[in-house]
Design a protein around this motif. Sequence first.
Motif, mmCIF file in Angstrom:
data_model
loop_
_atom_site.group_PDB
_atom_site.id
_atom_site.type_symbol
_atom_site.label_atom_id
_atom_site.label_comp_id
_atom_site.label_asym_id
_atom_site.label_seq_id
_atom_site.Cartn_x
_atom_site.Cartn_y
_atom_site.Cartn_z
ATOM 1 N N GLU A 51 -7.840 -36.419 -33.724
ATOM 2 C CA GLU A 51 -9.140 -36.198 -33.101
ATOM 3 C C GLU A 51 -9.557 -37.382 -32.230
ATOM 4 O O GLU A 51 -10.501 -37.274 -31.444
ATOM 5 C CB GLU A 51 -10.199 -35.944 -34.176
ATOM 6 N N GLN A 52 -8.884 -38.530 -32.397
ATOM 7 C CA GLN A 52 -9.195 -39.701 -31.568
ATOM 8 C C GLN A 52 -8.528 -39.642 -30.202
ATOM 9 O O GLN A 52 -8.708 -40.541 -29.379
ATOM 10 C CB GLN A 52 -8.763 -40.982 -32.282
ATOM 11 N N SER A 53 -7.762 -38.614 -29.949
ATOM 12 C CA SER A 53 -7.108 -38.456 -28.649
ATOM 13 C C SER A 53 -8.173 -38.254 -27.575
ATOM 14 O O SER A 53 -9.241 -37.682 -27.828
ATOM 15 C CB SER A 53 -6.149 -37.270 -28.677
ATOM 16 N N HIS A 54 -7.881 -38.713 -26.354
ATOM 17 C CA HIS A 54 -8.908 -38.678 -25.318
ATOM 18 C C HIS A 54 -8.298 -38.651 -23.926
ATOM 19 O O HIS A 54 -7.090 -38.834 -23.752
ATOM 20 C CB HIS A 54 -9.831 -39.900 -25.447
ATOM 21 N N VAL A 55 -9.164 -38.441 -22.955
ATOM 22 C CA VAL A 55 -8.797 -38.494 -21.534
ATOM 23 C C VAL A 55 -9.363 -39.783 -20.961
ATOM 24 O O VAL A 55 -10.534 -40.109 -21.182
ATOM 25 C CB VAL A 55 -9.358 -37.288 -20.758
ATOM 26 N N LEU A 56 -8.528 -40.516 -20.239
ATOM 27 C CA LEU A 56 -8.963 -41.767 -19.614
ATOM 28 C C LEU A 56 -8.886 -41.621 -18.097
ATOM 29 O O LEU A 56 -7.799 -41.576 -17.522
ATOM 30 C CB LEU A 56 -8.092 -42.932 -20.080
ATOM 31 N N PHE A 57 -10.036 -41.537 -17.457
ATOM 32 C CA PHE A 57 -10.100 -41.470 -15.997
ATOM 33 C C PHE A 57 -10.141 -42.896 -15.439
ATOM 34 O O PHE A 57 -10.869 -43.744 -15.948
ATOM 35 C CB PHE A 57 -11.338 -40.709 -15.532
ATOM 36 N N VAL A 58 -9.371 -43.140 -14.380
ATOM 37 C CA VAL A 58 -9.344 -44.449 -13.733
ATOM 38 C C VAL A 58 -9.847 -44.282 -12.304
ATOM 39 O O VAL A 58 -9.175 -43.663 -11.470
ATOM 40 C CB VAL A 58 -7.921 -45.054 -13.720
ATOM 41 N N ASP A 59 -11.029 -44.815 -12.043
ATOM 42 C CA ASP A 59 -11.596 -44.729 -10.695
ATOM 43 C C ASP A 59 -11.050 -45.874 -9.854
ATOM 44 O O ASP A 59 -11.375 -47.042 -10.081
ATOM 45 C CB ASP A 59 -13.123 -44.799 -10.774
ATOM 46 N N ASP A 60 -10.228 -45.532 -8.863
ATOM 47 C CA ASP A 60 -9.566 -46.535 -8.030
ATOM 48 C C ASP A 60 -10.442 -46.916 -6.842
ATOM 49 O O ASP A 60 -10.072 -46.752 -5.682
ATOM 50 C CB ASP A 60 -8.210 -45.977 -7.553
ATOM 51 N N GLY A 61 -11.645 -47.419 -7.133
ATOM 52 C CA GLY A 61 -12.544 -47.857 -6.066
ATOM 53 C C GLY A 61 -12.977 -46.738 -5.150
ATOM 54 O O GLY A 61 -13.049 -46.931 -3.920
ATOM 55 N N SER A 62 -13.297 -45.586 -5.706
ATOM 56 C CA SER A 62 -13.686 -44.429 -4.903
ATOM 57 C C SER A 62 -14.970 -44.697 -4.130
ATOM 58 O O SER A 62 -15.850 -45.444 -4.580
ATOM 59 C CB SER A 62 -13.876 -43.199 -5.795
ATOM 60 N N ARG A 63 -15.086 -44.051 -2.965
ATOM 61 C CA ARG A 63 -16.284 -44.196 -2.138
ATOM 62 C C ARG A 63 -17.257 -43.031 -2.318
ATOM 63 O O ARG A 63 -18.338 -43.039 -1.740
ATOM 64 C CB ARG A 63 -15.891 -44.310 -0.661
ATOM 65 N N ASP A 64 -16.867 -42.023 -3.095
ATOM 66 C CA ASP A 64 -17.746 -40.874 -3.315
ATOM 67 C C ASP A 64 -18.390 -40.964 -4.705
ATOM 68 O O ASP A 64 -18.556 -42.054 -5.245
ATOM 69 C CB ASP A 64 -16.965 -39.568 -3.121
ATOM 70 N N ASN A 65 -18.712 -39.843 -5.304
ATOM 71 C CA ASN A 65 -19.406 -39.814 -6.595
ATOM 72 C C ASN A 65 -18.461 -39.708 -7.783
ATOM 73 O O ASN A 65 -18.880 -39.284 -8.868
ATOM 74 C CB ASN A 65 -20.392 -38.643 -6.623
ATOM 75 N N THR A 66 -17.218 -40.087 -7.612
ATOM 76 C CA THR A 66 -16.240 -39.952 -8.688
ATOM 77 C C THR A 66 -16.681 -40.692 -9.952
ATOM 78 O O THR A 66 -16.653 -40.129 -11.052
ATOM 79 C CB THR A 66 -14.867 -40.474 -8.225
ATOM 80 N N TRP A 67 -17.090 -41.954 -9.811
ATOM 81 C CA TRP A 67 -17.454 -42.719 -11.012
ATOM 82 C C TRP A 67 -18.704 -42.152 -11.676
ATOM 83 O O TRP A 67 -18.809 -42.096 -12.905
ATOM 84 C CB TRP A 67 -17.677 -44.183 -10.667
ATOM 85 N N ARG A 68 -19.674 -41.689 -10.889
ATOM 86 C CA ARG A 68 -20.878 -41.087 -11.451
ATOM 87 C C ARG A 68 -20.522 -39.848 -12.279
ATOM 88 O O ARG A 68 -21.078 -39.632 -13.365
ATOM 89 C CB ARG A 68 -21.852 -40.713 -10.334
ATOM 90 N N LEU A 69 -19.581 -39.067 -11.793
ATOM 91 C CA LEU A 69 -19.140 -37.886 -12.536
ATOM 92 C C LEU A 69 -18.435 -38.282 -13.834
ATOM 93 O O LEU A 69 -18.606 -37.632 -14.858
ATOM 94 C CB LEU A 69 -18.212 -37.034 -11.662
#
Length: 324
Positions: free
Chosen positions: A49-67
């Motif tokens: 249950e500790q498994s997870h998804v790790l998103f890596v924002d590569d310095g995006s200029r849009d709303n990727t990190w906010r999402l």
Amino acid sequence: MSALSAEPSTQPKLAIVVPCYNEEAVLEITAGVLLEKLNALIAKGIITEQSHVLFVDDGSRDNTWRLIEQLHEQEPNTFHGVKLAHNKGHQNALFAGLMTAREAKVDCAVSMDADLQDDPNAIDKMLEEYKQGAQIVYGVRDNRETDTAFKRGTAHAFYKLMSAMGTETIPDHADFRLMSLCALDALSQYREVNLFLRGIVPSLGFKTAKVFYKRGTRAAGESKYPLKKMISFALDGITSFSKKPLSIITGMGMASVIIGIVMFIYTLVSVFSGHSVAGWGSIMCSIWILGGMLLTSLGVVGTYIGKIYEEVKDRPRYILEKKI
């Protein structure tokens, strides 16, 4: 027991590492699909249950990190994220994600693109291979039906060229793969700035396996790998793993010297036999051919010197700005 001697976990803690660069158009779709996949694997008792998804924002200029932040707020145990302070390229972003997963002491990590062209259903087979002892499992395309004839031809030519240059790669494999904690520990020891993971990972050794899948079409948004970036990526792969271009230059130079000697002997024979003919065409051709060879050679040597310049500065590959 150390990671190097640990047996594959029967119920591993899995991290799915997803590099993102300006992916706001597809991120929520991808998150929904991966959440469903993780829940299904957890329900079957395949992963913890500790498994997870790790998103890596590569310095995006849009709303990727906010999402990514919003996804974390909705599912704090499932969606994690790291944000790079500056755009550092796909390979560095992927490496940052894998090292973050390693620090979280996962049993294995699967890396995949954010556009869902890599089939999440292939993760099931990857985990089966992992439980049977494979430390690295490559996701390999079983066809290239979705590619144009040009892209299909250039891709095959790239893999053949890499093989001819002495670099070990997996044909029709991109960066969709599973790596155990043992393999991640080994990968962490590679310190070069010019990353080419498709060449580094096969060089690690360990027991490997392949899982074949049908590559889909992009779920939304536009490709972040136009022709210019693909060419640059291929050149990075060749110059990061092979010294053969330098050997080829040496061979070309020796061949030019031999040809020059032959032409000099031919000229002397023509002069003494009285059959010499003024031929500016041959002279011009020789000048252009030799000039082109010299400029090409300087360019190749300059590429290697440039890589040495980047390596000796020993600057960090990336800087983490935020982590959730």
